[in-house]
Design an enzyme around this catalytic site. Structure first.
Site, PDB file in Angstrom:
ATOM      1  CB  ILE A 264      -3.436  -5.186  -3.260  1.00 48.66           C
ATOM      2  CG1 ILE A 264      -4.754  -4.400  -3.241  1.00 48.66           C
ATOM      3  CG2 ILE A 264      -2.393  -4.483  -4.117  1.00 48.66           C
ATOM      4  CD1 ILE A 264      -4.616  -2.986  -2.676  1.00 48.66           C
ATOM      5  N   GLY A 265      -5.578  -7.992  -3.114  1.00 50.43           N
ATOM      6  CA  GLY A 265      -6.336  -8.789  -2.169  1.00 50.43           C
ATOM      7  C   GLY A 265      -7.573  -9.371  -2.813  1.00 50.43           C
TER       8      GLY A 265
ATOM      9  N   GLY B  41     -11.344 -11.801  -1.629  1.00 48.66           N
ATOM     10  CA  GLY B  41     -12.146 -12.511  -0.649  1.00 48.66           C
ATOM     11  C   GLY B  41     -13.507 -12.792  -1.220  1.00 48.66           C
ATOM     12  N   GLY B  42     -14.407 -13.281  -0.382  1.00 50.84           N
ATOM     13  CA  GLY B  42     -15.741 -13.604  -0.864  1.00 50.84           C
ATOM     14  C   GLY B  42     -16.538 -12.374  -1.241  1.00 50.84           C
ATOM     15  CG  MET B  43     -17.412  -7.717   0.120  1.00 43.70           C
ATOM     16  SD  MET B  43     -19.196  -7.854   0.053  1.00 43.70           S
ATOM     17  CE  MET B  43     -19.628  -6.150  -0.230  1.00 43.70           C
ATOM     18  CB  ALA B  44     -14.888  -6.990  -3.327  1.00 43.75           C
TER      19      ALA B  44
ATOM     20  CB  VAL C  60      -8.813  -5.305  -2.873  1.00 40.80           C
ATOM     21  CG1 VAL C  60      -8.408  -3.852  -2.607  1.00 40.80           C
ATOM     22  CG2 VAL C  60      -9.966  -5.705  -1.974  1.00 40.80           C
TER      23      VAL C  60
ATOM     24  CE  LYS D  65     -12.571  -3.891   0.226  1.00 37.52           C
ATOM     25  NZ  LYS D  65     -13.258  -4.359   1.434  1.00 37.52           N
TER      26      LYS D  65
ATOM     27  CG  ASP E 218     -15.727  -9.092   9.652  1.00 40.41           C
ATOM     28  OD1 ASP E 218     -15.375  -9.850  10.577  1.00 40.41           O
ATOM     29  OD2 ASP E 218     -15.413  -9.284   8.464  1.00 40.41           O
TER      30      ASP E 218
END
Length: 476
Positions: free
Chosen positions: A34-35, A37-40, A42, A57, A149
């Site tokens: 469902i998502g 990004g650079g962090m994880a 999801v 995540k 953030d």
């Protein structure tokens, strides 16, 4: 059916991550991505033991294999997991399996605030969202956690209108891991980042207040105040360029609200609101001064129509009739019993004349947790003294703010009750109570509370000098 994206999609080509779909991490079965990004990355996952969906995540291997990053990530996850607040996404679990590191969180089904910002939002609705975000930040700040953030994509929305903050501390972990200190290279989202964070300086809660001010501006105008072709130029605008007040004025934003936006987004931290408590008071005063009504119907999704006599929780008795000259028919007027206080009201009214609750009782649609008897678990407060003595009030499984003044869900008129005194809410089978830094305190069984506490049947609560007995009750 198209899945609902409650996290920003940035794409992921990681075959290893895609291979997780249909597999299990611990007791959680991966349903879909469902998502990313650079962090994880999801995923939506199903937890059969509790029959619920969660968000998981999963850290990419280049982060999960970094022992420094992983240690900080675990520390931050444990810190955030201790935050019990209705406006913060709850962390359920953390684990490792076959070199995969993951964190399990509450699944939120209503999208993000970012999804709503294709046009300006109504001022009253915007202030409601910002107050909710500030309340979540206040809990984090009091526990020594700075978000770093704050942005619309990190503000998840439930379908009942409750806002929940997510991704606490991630910017801090990345900054400490990558040691970014040059101008314009602070980790965060450039459109919302504070001047001090963007230049690598130390940040505190006032940095979050600045970012929240930029979010407020975005909600009111439909766009962020500053844009630029490159990161350095954008940073310089945050440092030096005044907020474009004319955009707020063009949208008809009241002057009292504009004043709050300007102070939130002041260039120097010392010129901003110094705490989220002060900010919330300022937003509340600005709403009153602007004659704005911020009803909890934003949360309940209440219909703005006259209540029907057959709605849930409303006992009906026919009393009389009213002639409708436009329809040329005789319309019956019935009596609706208020869910919250039990008072009888004519069906020509939308809100109870005794306690002000929504007579349509639409909040009952969100009573999803059932007790062993198969009925919804509700709360009851029975007032023991003061002008409300002898009255009893019921509450649905939603956030209820308690205070002395209009704008709260439940108003207690005693002089020792603060304007915003306490918050009552239900989550995962328990009722919680939190003091909102009231002047005279909230006591449970004669012990003053400073953190959210779980309530038990029969607990005696003091809101200042006003006394109430808490009981668990059940729906019809």
């Amino acid at each position: 059916m198209q899945s609902e994206n409650v996290y920003p999609r940035q794409g992921s080509n990681d075959n290893e991550m895609n291979a997780l779909i249909g597999q299990s991490l611990g007791q959680f079965r991966i349903v879909e991505q469902i998502g990313a990004g650079g962090m994880a990355v999801v995923f939506k996952a199903y937890q059969p033991t509790l029959d619920r969906y969660v968000a998981i995540k999963v850290l990419p291997s280049y982060h999960a294999n970094d022992p420094v990053f992983l240690t900080r990530f675990v520390q931050e996850a444990r810190s955030v997991a201790k935050l019990a607040h209705p406006n913060i996404v709850q962390i359920h679990d953390f684990g490792e399996q076959n070199t995969i590191t993951y964190i399990v969180m509450e699944y939120v089904d209503g999208g993000t605030l970012k999804d709503r910002l294709n046009k300006p939002l109504p001022v009253a609705e915007t202030i409601d969202y910002i107050i909710q975000a500030a309340q979540g930040l206040n809990c984090a700040h009091r526990n020594g956690i700075i978000h770093r953030d704050v942005k619309p994509a990190n503000m998840l929305l439930r379908k009942d209108g409750r806002l929940l903050l997510s991704d606490f501390g991630i910017a801090k972990i990345l900054e400490e891991s990558t040691n970014l200190t040059r101008v314009g290279t602070g980790i965060g989202t450039p459109q919302y980042i504070s001047p001090e964070q963007s230049t690598g300086q130390a940040v505190d809660r006032r940095s979050d207040i600045y970012s929240l001010g930029i979010v407020l501006f975005h909600c009111l105008t439909g766009r962020v105040p500053f844009t630029a072709e490159n990161l350095l130029s954008l940073t310089m605008k945050h440092l030096n360029e005044p907020l474009p007040v004319e955009r707020l004025q063009a949208e008809g934003v009241p002057d009292a609200v504009i004043k709050v936006v300007l102070q939130m987004a002041a260039k120097q931290p010392k010129d901003r609101y110094q705490s989220t408590e002060v900010l919330i008071d300022a937003l509340t005063h600005a709403s009153t001064a602007s004659n704005l009504s911020i009803p909890r119907q934003w949360h309940a999704g209440a219909s703005a129509i006259t209540p029907r006599p057959d709605l849930k929780g409303g006992a009906v008795k026919e009393q009389s009739t009213v002639y409708d000259s436009q329809a040329s028919v005789v319309q019956p007027v019935v009596t609706l019993t208020c869910f919250r206080c039990g008072a009888r009201n004519p069906s020509t009214r939308l809100y109870c004349t005794t306690c002000g609750d929504d007579l349509a009782n639409s909040r009952a649609d969100y009573d999803r947790y059932l007790g062993p008897n198969g009925k919804a678990v509700l709360a009851r407060l029975s007032m023991q003294n003061g002008p409300m003595a002898g009255r009893s009030y019921r509450f649905h499984q939603q956030v209820t703010t308690i205070g002395r003044t209009n704008g709260n869900d439940f108003i207690i008129a005693g002089r020792t009750v603060s304007r915003r005194h306490a918050r009552l809410w239900f989550d995962n089978g328990h009722w919680y109570l939190e003091d909102l830094q009231s002047a005279n305190g909230t006591l449970v069984n004669n012990m003053r509370i400073y953190q959210p506490v779980v309530l038990h049947d029969g607990d005696v609560i003091h809101f200042g000098d006003e006394v109430a007995v808490f009981n668990v009750t059940y729906g019809p």
